[in-house]
Motif scaffolding. Structure first.
Motif, PDB file in Angstrom:
ATOM      1  N   VAL A 131      66.629 -37.515 -24.710  1.00 17.98           N
ATOM      2  CA  VAL A 131      66.789 -38.066 -25.922  1.00 17.98           C
ATOM      3  C   VAL A 131      65.450 -37.856 -26.923  1.00 17.98           C
ATOM      4  CG1 VAL A 131      67.385 -38.519 -28.504  1.00 17.98           C
ATOM      5  CG2 VAL A 131      69.172 -38.541 -26.566  1.00 17.98           C
ATOM      6  N   TYR A 132      64.483 -39.610 -26.037  1.00 15.26           N
ATOM      7  CA  TYR A 132      63.031 -39.155 -26.998  1.00 15.26           C
ATOM      8  C   TYR A 132      61.837 -38.454 -26.609  1.00 15.26           C
ATOM      9  CZ  TYR A 132      64.635 -44.367 -27.040  1.00 15.26           C
ATOM     10  OH  TYR A 132      65.388 -45.145 -27.995  1.00 15.26           O
ATOM     11  N   ALA A 133      63.144 -38.091 -25.131  1.00 19.01           N
ATOM     12  CA  ALA A 133      61.555 -36.353 -24.477  1.00 19.01           C
ATOM     13  C   ALA A 133      62.280 -35.400 -25.096  1.00 19.01           C
ATOM     14  CB  ALA A 133      62.173 -35.921 -23.323  1.00 19.01           C
ATOM     15  N   LEU A 148      61.300 -43.968 -33.235  1.00 15.16           N
ATOM     16  CA  LEU A 148      60.035 -44.398 -33.309  1.00 15.16           C
ATOM     17  C   LEU A 148      59.577 -45.064 -31.616  1.00 15.16           C
ATOM     18  CD1 LEU A 148      57.835 -44.742 -35.779  1.00 15.16           C
ATOM     19  CD2 LEU A 148      58.531 -46.687 -35.249  1.00 15.16           C
ATOM     20  N   LYS A 149      60.648 -45.262 -30.946  1.00 11.30           N
ATOM     21  CA  LYS A 149      60.125 -45.215 -29.514  1.00 11.30           C
ATOM     22  C   LYS A 149      59.573 -44.068 -29.063  1.00 11.30           C
ATOM     23  CE  LYS A 149      64.156 -49.177 -29.047  1.00 11.30           C
ATOM     24  NZ  LYS A 149      65.471 -48.863 -28.701  1.00 11.30           N
ATOM     25  N   ILE A 192      57.770 -36.233 -19.775  1.00 11.21           N
ATOM     26  CA  ILE A 192      57.680 -37.225 -18.313  1.00 11.21           C
ATOM     27  C   ILE A 192      57.746 -38.876 -18.877  1.00 11.21           C
ATOM     28  CG2 ILE A 192      56.644 -38.539 -17.000  1.00 11.21           C
ATOM     29  CD1 ILE A 192      57.564 -36.266 -15.639  1.00 11.21           C
ATOM     30  N   GLY A 193      56.987 -39.019 -20.646  1.00 13.02           N
ATOM     31  CA  GLY A 193      57.420 -40.377 -20.738  1.00 13.02           C
ATOM     32  C   GLY A 193      58.557 -40.705 -21.810  1.00 13.02           C
ATOM     33  N   GLY A 194      58.970 -39.250 -22.082  1.00 19.25           N
ATOM     34  CA  GLY A 194      60.329 -39.847 -22.670  1.00 19.25           C
ATOM     35  C   GLY A 194      61.267 -40.513 -21.538  1.00 19.25           C
ATOM     36  N   LEU A 195      61.706 -40.210 -20.135  1.00 20.91           N
ATOM     37  CA  LEU A 195      62.166 -40.596 -19.303  1.00 20.91           C
ATOM     38  C   LEU A 195      61.826 -41.829 -18.981  1.00 20.91           C
ATOM     39  CD1 LEU A 195      62.280 -37.614 -17.492  1.00 20.91           C
ATOM     40  CD2 LEU A 195      64.289 -38.003 -18.508  1.00 20.91           C
ATOM     41  N   LEU A 196      60.592 -42.013 -18.855  1.00 24.91           N
ATOM     42  CA  LEU A 196      60.325 -43.489 -18.714  1.00 24.91           C
ATOM     43  C   LEU A 196      60.323 -44.641 -19.705  1.00 24.91           C
ATOM     44  CD1 LEU A 196      58.737 -44.006 -15.893  1.00 24.91           C
ATOM     45  CD2 LEU A 196      56.423 -43.886 -17.239  1.00 24.91           C
ATOM     46  N   VAL A 197      60.564 -44.174 -20.594  1.00 25.79           N
ATOM     47  CA  VAL A 197      60.441 -45.355 -21.805  1.00 25.79           C
ATOM     48  C   VAL A 197      61.974 -45.469 -21.408  1.00 25.79           C
ATOM     49  CG1 VAL A 197      60.679 -45.483 -24.431  1.00 25.79           C
ATOM     50  CG2 VAL A 197      58.409 -44.444 -23.341  1.00 25.79           C
ATOM     51  N   ILE A 208      61.166 -53.497 -27.379  1.00 27.67           N
ATOM     52  CA  ILE A 208      59.194 -54.119 -26.588  1.00 27.67           C
ATOM     53  C   ILE A 208      59.022 -53.223 -25.159  1.00 27.67           C
ATOM     54  CG2 ILE A 208      59.226 -56.565 -27.910  1.00 27.67           C
ATOM     55  CD1 ILE A 208      58.562 -57.207 -25.322  1.00 27.67           C
ATOM     56  N   MET A 209      60.392 -53.044 -24.953  1.00 29.76           N
ATOM     57  CA  MET A 209      59.734 -52.365 -23.166  1.00 29.76           C
ATOM     58  C   MET A 209      58.781 -50.950 -23.562  1.00 29.76           C
ATOM     59  SD  MET A 209      60.510 -53.590 -19.584  1.00 29.76           S
ATOM     60  CE  MET A 209      59.825 -52.346 -18.641  1.00 29.76           C
ATOM     61  N   PRO A 210      59.379 -49.669 -24.502  1.00 29.97           N
ATOM     62  CA  PRO A 210      58.707 -48.773 -24.392  1.00 29.97           C
ATOM     63  C   PRO A 210      57.245 -49.178 -24.824  1.00 29.97           C
ATOM     64  CG  PRO A 210      60.942 -48.394 -26.043  1.00 29.97           C
ATOM     65  CD  PRO A 210      60.407 -49.608 -25.060  1.00 29.97           C
TER      66      PRO A 210
END
Ligand SMILES: Nc1ncnc2c1ncn2[C@@H]1O[C@H](COP(=O)(O)OP(=O)(O)O)[C@@H](O)[C@H]1O
Ligand SMILES: [Mg+2]
Lengths: 278, 296
Positions: free
Chosen positions: B17-19, B222-223, B241-246, B270-272
């Motif tokens: 979803v972030y992706a 925002l994440k 990739i960034g989305g999956l990682l976060v 705060i991990m992202p």
């Protein structure tokens, strides 16, 4: 025919063109010679409508165009018939009118493949799919190397190949007038010769070419007509072969004649040449 | 082990979803060089529209409306930015999008009120049993839908006229203009697509097991921003990739919160941003980006 009339272009405080007039007749090759900063690229930007991207403004004068074959009936009566002002058009509309530029420094899309670059070039064309395929075949005939490198990233091509891609990309829009900004820049003499030959071939296929160059020897060989641009003004105009004989051109652009007697006397020998003053 | 597997699936789902949202950021950035901070409120707008109409019309017609409204909203923002676009710097325009974001979000929060809304998505509170792990159906659906959308997007990006125009224009706007490519059109389509992606994303952001749609959704969205940044703001692949990682890091940190308590609780939240900062320290243009973000 392209007609540039008394064109003044300014970038803020810099007046890059100070009243330039010239014509590109149908089916001809016209060269514009000039050293760095003379205003050659500015001229082509104004024609293409991209001067705005550089915060340039057309302050005065006009640019008009009529593609060859349009209004053929009027043509006999009046050279200016059917000429349409294009200096207010945006770049896409100018391309739509049949005027396409291959810019200085090639500016190919390095991250796209050769094929994709060509597709980008033909994007604006309203041609049918079969006509587009035909155009592409013609580009491949003109530049066989592009056919071989179709799937490759354009950034991997050599300088000469990139120049060919830049020209092929522009041709994909099937222009009636091709604007070439220093196609010989940074290329080996042999490649420059090849580019010259290709310009003649393109012209042979019915496309007019406005060729901007610092490399006068190639340009004067392929052009029928030439203009010398000096700090924003046309200083000398005439048939290319006549121009090649003048001391001014020989001294400044053909790289010899420093030991010869220079002056304007030579210019006077030809009644075809026009000196611009003021 | 089952906890790990569960977290992995959840992480993959949230990450997908972030992706989608991050992809929206990247498409707009590539087309216009503007960082669109209004992405969160576009997503809110799409979700709000669905919640307004899904009672009467059913979920899928409401989804269609939601996508339309979000895309139209995106287009409106694009046009507003374009008015002075050539004169203003991209930094100024990015700040304008922050303003737009605040205005839209404030109005929507006022309309939504205090109670979280449901979008009446078809997954409801169903769960699936995957290899002994109980996961929400919506979480699995998110993975599938995101995978389909991302694939469709990449095919379009690679092969369609718009895709080529977009990539050409992103690489060299002036040369693209000389080919007759209209940047305004490329950019309009980019914003519309971002609106669409955001609306699909919001369905899953607020689906079961989360409480539903309320004002906090913009914070969730925002994440995706650190996701886009750490992938490289101008890299579509990087967004994925960034989305999956976060998503993965966030879910793992939440799941193993006990073990991370020495860092203080709620480390997942705060991990992202922690990952983003670490990546940017090593690679200033993000994992796959080409543009140094210091310039942005
Ligand atoms: N974007 C610009 N802003 C300000 N001045 C410019 C810009 N582009 C060109 N110029 C100035 O206009 C003049 C003509 O430049 P140009 O047309 O690029 O010449 P040429 O192509 O013959 O080298 C030069 O003095 C140059 O410095
Ligand atoms: Mg130049």
């Amino acid at each position: 025919m392209l007609k540039v009339d008394n064109l003044v272009v300014r970038y803020g405080a810099v007046e890059a063109l100070k009243g330039v007039s010239l014509e590109v007749p149908d089916n001809s090759v016209v060269a514009v010679l000039g050293s760095n900063g003379a205003g050659k690229s500015t001229l082509l930007r104004a024609i293409s409508g991209t001067h705005r991207l550089h915060r340039g403004r057309i302050e005065q004068g006009s640019i008009s165009y009529r593609a060859a074959g349009q209004n053929a009936a009027d043509e006999q009566n009046d050279q200016n018939a059917g000429l349409i002002r294009i200096d207010k058009l945006d770049p896409a509309k100018t391309v739509g009118r049949g005027i396409v530029q291959s810019p200085e420094g090639r500016r190919i899309f390095g991250r796209l493949t050769v094929d994709e670059n060509l597709r980008a070039g033909g994007m604006n064309s309203s041609a049918t799919k079969s006509a587009r395929t035909e155009t592409r075949e013609r580009v491949f005939t003109l530049f066989p190397i592009l056919a071989q490198r179709r799937g490759q990233r354009a950034s991997l091509l050599s300088g000469g190949e990139q120049q060919m891609l830049a020209m092929g990309r522009a041709l994909m829009a099937s222009p009636s007038l091709l604007l070439l900004d220093e196609p010989s820049l940074g290329l080996a003499p042999q490649i420059v010769e090849q580019i010259g030959e290709i310009v003649l071939e393109i012209n042979g296929m019915g496309t007019s070419v406005l060729l901007v160059e610092q490399n006068a020897s190639m340009a004067l060989r392929v052009a029928q007509h030439a203009h010398v641009l000096e700090v924003g003004k046309v200083s000398l105009s005439g048939p290319a072969d006549e121009l090649a004989k003048t001391d001014q051109v020989r001294d400044l652009y053909l790289g010899h004649g420093a030991e010869e007697i220079s002056g304007s006397a030579a210019v006077g020998r030809s009644q075809h040449l026009t000196r611009w003053t003021g | 082990m089952t906890l790990f597997l569960e977290l992995l699936i959840n992480g993959l789902s949230v990450g997908a979803v972030y992706a989608l949202i991050a992809l929206g950021f990247v498409i707009i950035f590539k087309a216009t060089e503007v960082v669109n901070f209004a992405q969160g409120s576009l997503l809110f707008l799409g979700g709000f529209t669905i919640s307004e109409f899904s009672d009467d019309f059913g979920f899928f017609p409401a989804l269609l409306l939601g996508v339309t409204v979000a895309a139209f909203g995106a287009l409106l923002i694009e046009r507003v930015l374009a008015i002075r676009g050539s004169a203003a710097s991209v930094n100024t325009l990015a700040i304008v999008t922050i303003g737009v974001d605040i205005i839209i979000a404030a109005e929507l929060v006022r309309r939504v009120g205090v109670d979280a809304r449901t979008l009446r998505d078809p997954f409801g509170a169903d769960t699936l049993n995957l290899g002994g792990v109980e996961v929400a159906t919506s979480r699995v659906a998110a993975i599938i839908v995101a995978a389909l959308l991302v694939t469709a997007f990449f095919l379009a990006f690679k092969y369609t006229k718009w895709g080529i125009a977009m990539r050409a224009s992103a690489e060299d706007p002036e040369a693209a203009a000389l080919m007759g490519i209209r940047r305004s059109r490329v950019s309009a389509i980019a914003w519309i697509l971002a609106g669409l992606l955001a609306t699909v994303a919001v369905i899953f952001l607020v689906a079961f097991p989360t409480p539903g749609l309320d004002g906090s959704v913009t914070r969730l969205a925002l994440k995706a921003f650190p996701a886009a940044i750490l992938g490289g703001l101008d890299s579509t692949g990087g967004a994925i990739i960034g989305g999956l990682l976060v998503g993965m890091a966030e879910q793992l940190a939440l799941g193993y919160d006990n073990y991370l308590s020495f860092l203080g609780g709620g480390f997942g939240e705060i991990m992202p941003y922690v990952i983003m900062i670490i990546v940017l320290l090593v690679r200033p243009s993000g994992l796959f980006g080409t543009k140094d973000l210091a310039r942005v």
